[in-house]
Design a protein around this motif. Structure first.
Motif, PDB file in Angstrom:
ATOM      1  N   UNK A 166       7.300   0.425   3.434  1.00  0.00           N
ATOM      2  CA  UNK A 166       6.141   0.928   2.686  1.00  0.00           C
ATOM      3  C   UNK A 166       5.366  -0.226   2.062  1.00  0.00           C
ATOM      4  N   UNK A 167       6.099  -1.173   1.473  1.00  0.00           N
ATOM      5  CA  UNK A 167       5.430  -2.302   0.834  1.00  0.00           C
ATOM      6  C   UNK A 167       4.801  -3.237   1.852  1.00  0.00           C
ATOM      7  N   UNK A 168       5.414  -3.367   3.024  1.00  0.00           N
ATOM      8  CA  UNK A 168       4.827  -4.195   4.078  1.00  0.00           C
ATOM      9  C   UNK A 168       3.431  -3.690   4.429  1.00  0.00           C
ATOM     10  N   UNK A 169       3.281  -2.392   4.573  1.00  0.00           N
ATOM     11  CA  UNK A 169       1.967  -1.817   4.872  1.00  0.00           C
ATOM     12  C   UNK A 169       0.996  -2.055   3.720  1.00  0.00           C
ATOM     13  N   UNK A 225       3.886 -13.473  -4.733  1.00  0.00           N
ATOM     14  CA  UNK A 225       3.389 -13.973  -3.448  1.00  0.00           C
ATOM     15  C   UNK A 225       4.534 -14.296  -2.497  1.00  0.00           C
ATOM     16  N   UNK A 226       5.577 -14.955  -3.023  1.00  0.00           N
ATOM     17  CA  UNK A 226       6.726 -15.274  -2.180  1.00  0.00           C
ATOM     18  C   UNK A 226       7.478 -14.003  -1.810  1.00  0.00           C
ATOM     19  N   UNK A 227       7.603 -13.083  -2.763  1.00  0.00           N
ATOM     20  CA  UNK A 227       8.266 -11.807  -2.469  1.00  0.00           C
ATOM     21  C   UNK A 227       7.525 -11.055  -1.371  1.00  0.00           C
ATOM     22  N   UNK A 228       6.192 -11.090  -1.412  1.00  0.00           N
ATOM     23  CA  UNK A 228       5.404 -10.440  -0.368  1.00  0.00           C
ATOM     24  C   UNK A 228       5.693 -11.066   0.990  1.00  0.00           C
ATOM     25  N   UNK A 277       1.257  -4.400  -7.148  1.00  0.00           N
ATOM     26  CA  UNK A 277       2.412  -4.640  -6.296  1.00  0.00           C
ATOM     27  C   UNK A 277       3.695  -4.709  -7.126  1.00  0.00           C
ATOM     28  N   UNK A 278       3.597  -5.286  -8.317  1.00  0.00           N
ATOM     29  CA  UNK A 278       4.763  -5.318  -9.199  1.00  0.00           C
ATOM     30  C   UNK A 278       5.144  -3.906  -9.609  1.00  0.00           C
ATOM     31  N   UNK A 279       4.135  -3.094  -9.939  1.00  0.00           N
ATOM     32  CA  UNK A 279       4.402  -1.707 -10.329  1.00  0.00           C
ATOM     33  C   UNK A 279       4.989  -0.910  -9.166  1.00  0.00           C
ATOM     34  N   UNK A 280       4.636  -1.300  -7.940  1.00  0.00           N
ATOM     35  CA  UNK A 280       5.156  -0.610  -6.750  1.00  0.00           C
ATOM     36  C   UNK A 280       6.578  -1.040  -6.402  1.00  0.00           C
ATOM     37  N   UNK A 281       7.105  -2.017  -7.152  1.00  0.00           N
ATOM     38  CA  UNK A 281       8.495  -2.421  -6.938  1.00  0.00           C
ATOM     39  C   UNK A 281       8.688  -3.628  -6.052  1.00  0.00           C
ATOM     40  N   UNK A 282       7.635  -4.424  -5.833  1.00  0.00           N
ATOM     41  CA  UNK A 282       7.779  -5.612  -4.997  1.00  0.00           C
ATOM     42  C   UNK A 282       8.725  -6.608  -5.648  1.00  0.00           C
ATOM     43  N   UNK A 283       9.701  -7.071  -4.868  1.00  0.00           N
ATOM     44  CA  UNK A 283      10.669  -8.065  -5.313  1.00  0.00           C
ATOM     45  C   UNK A 283      11.317  -8.660  -4.067  1.00  0.00           C
ATOM     46  N   UNK A 284      12.357  -9.442  -4.272  1.00  0.00           N
ATOM     47  CA  UNK A 284      13.108 -10.024  -3.169  1.00  0.00           C
ATOM     48  C   UNK A 284      13.457  -8.941  -2.157  1.00  0.00           C
ATOM     49  N   UNK A 285      13.107  -9.155  -0.889  1.00  0.00           N
ATOM     50  CA  UNK A 285      13.291  -8.130   0.136  1.00  0.00           C
ATOM     51  C   UNK A 285      14.741  -7.711   0.298  1.00  0.00           C
TER      52      UNK A 285
END
Length: 253
Positions: free
Chosen positions: A91-94, A165-168, A73-81
């Motif tokens: 995309x990340x929500x899915x 986790x919080x970013x998700x 998820x980090x590699x996919x760019x997950x961060x503060x929405x």
């Protein structure tokens, strides 16, 4: 006496712009989760909210329990929405919903916000989201707040920019609420909800002046109350009229 050139003035960033610059420098990772696992916690739920500063509609909270291995998820760019585009968030929500052990979303409506105030309504939304999880967490990572839950908790400031986790949870909550605002735009088209998502933008304020508030506006928030002060019952006004200009940064198109 020699003349010296005046020292050039340094342009001062606005409060919101300075905050955005600072947030971009933070690294979102699984370090908070790994630290908790080192202490023996296994089922860690990230919890966050969206819509706290809006003038219209519910405040929405999400709780997400991710598996121990979440580096992808980090590699996919997950961060503060708020630091992501709509396309990337969706995309990340899915991906989050597919990968997570469980996800829960909860809403607290405008009427309740007016009755208990936005801070308490946010806590209620977070609590309801945690209670809706199908997997019982043994620790909560919450963005800057604590809730009335027996589970161990860590209040992490700027948590959506530091914890995966919080970013998700922030992504799930924002995608849910933005979708709701686009649906409500079809019901209340005069306010332009699809573009500003209910926040106090100039467009929204002009629409309030022209058409007045509807039943889903938060009448305890100053820009709404100022348009129709008689609509707010005196007993609902438990403190100062609420609205934070900094929350306009959440109105991402």
């Amino acid at each position: 006496m020699a003349l010296t050139s005046p020292t050039p003035r340094t342009k001062t960033l606005g409060k919101a712009a300075a905050k955005q610059r600072m947030l971009k420098q933070l690294v979102c990772s699984d370090a908070p989760e790994q630290a908790l696992r080192h202490l023996g916690f296994q089922s860690i739920a990230g919890v966050d909210e969206v819509g706290r500063g809006a003038l219209f509609g519910p405040v929405v909270a999400a709780a997400v329990v991710l598996p121990e291995r979440m580096a992808s998820l980090a590699k996919a760019g997950l961060k503060d929405s708020k630091q992501m585009t709509r396309e990337d968030r969706e995309k990340l929500d899915k991906r989050i919903r597919k990968m997570a052990l469980c996800v829960s979303v909860a809403e607290i409506d405008a009427e309740t916000i007016d009755r208990v105030n936005i801070y308490q309504a946010t806590r209620l939304a977070m609590l309801a989201a945690v209670q809706g999880l199908s997997v019982q967490p043994d620790h909560l990572l919450i963005d800057a707040m604590r809730i009335d839950h027996m589970c161990a908790q860590t209040r992490l400031f700027y948590g959506d920019a530091l914890s995966l986790s919080i970013a998700a949870a922030s992504v799930v909550a924002k995608v849910h609420r933005d979708g709701l605002m686009r649906e409500l735009d079809l019901v209340h088209p005069v306010y332009g909800l699809a573009s500003h998502k209910g926040y106090g933008t100039p467009q929204h304020r002009r629409a309030l002046q022209e058409h007045g508030p509807c039943a889903l506006h938060r009448r305890s928030f100053a820009p709404v109350w100022a348009v129709d002060p008689d609509a707010l019952l005196e007993e609902q006004l438990t403190g100062d009229l609420m609205f934070e200009e900094d929350d306009l940064e959440d109105a991402i198109l």
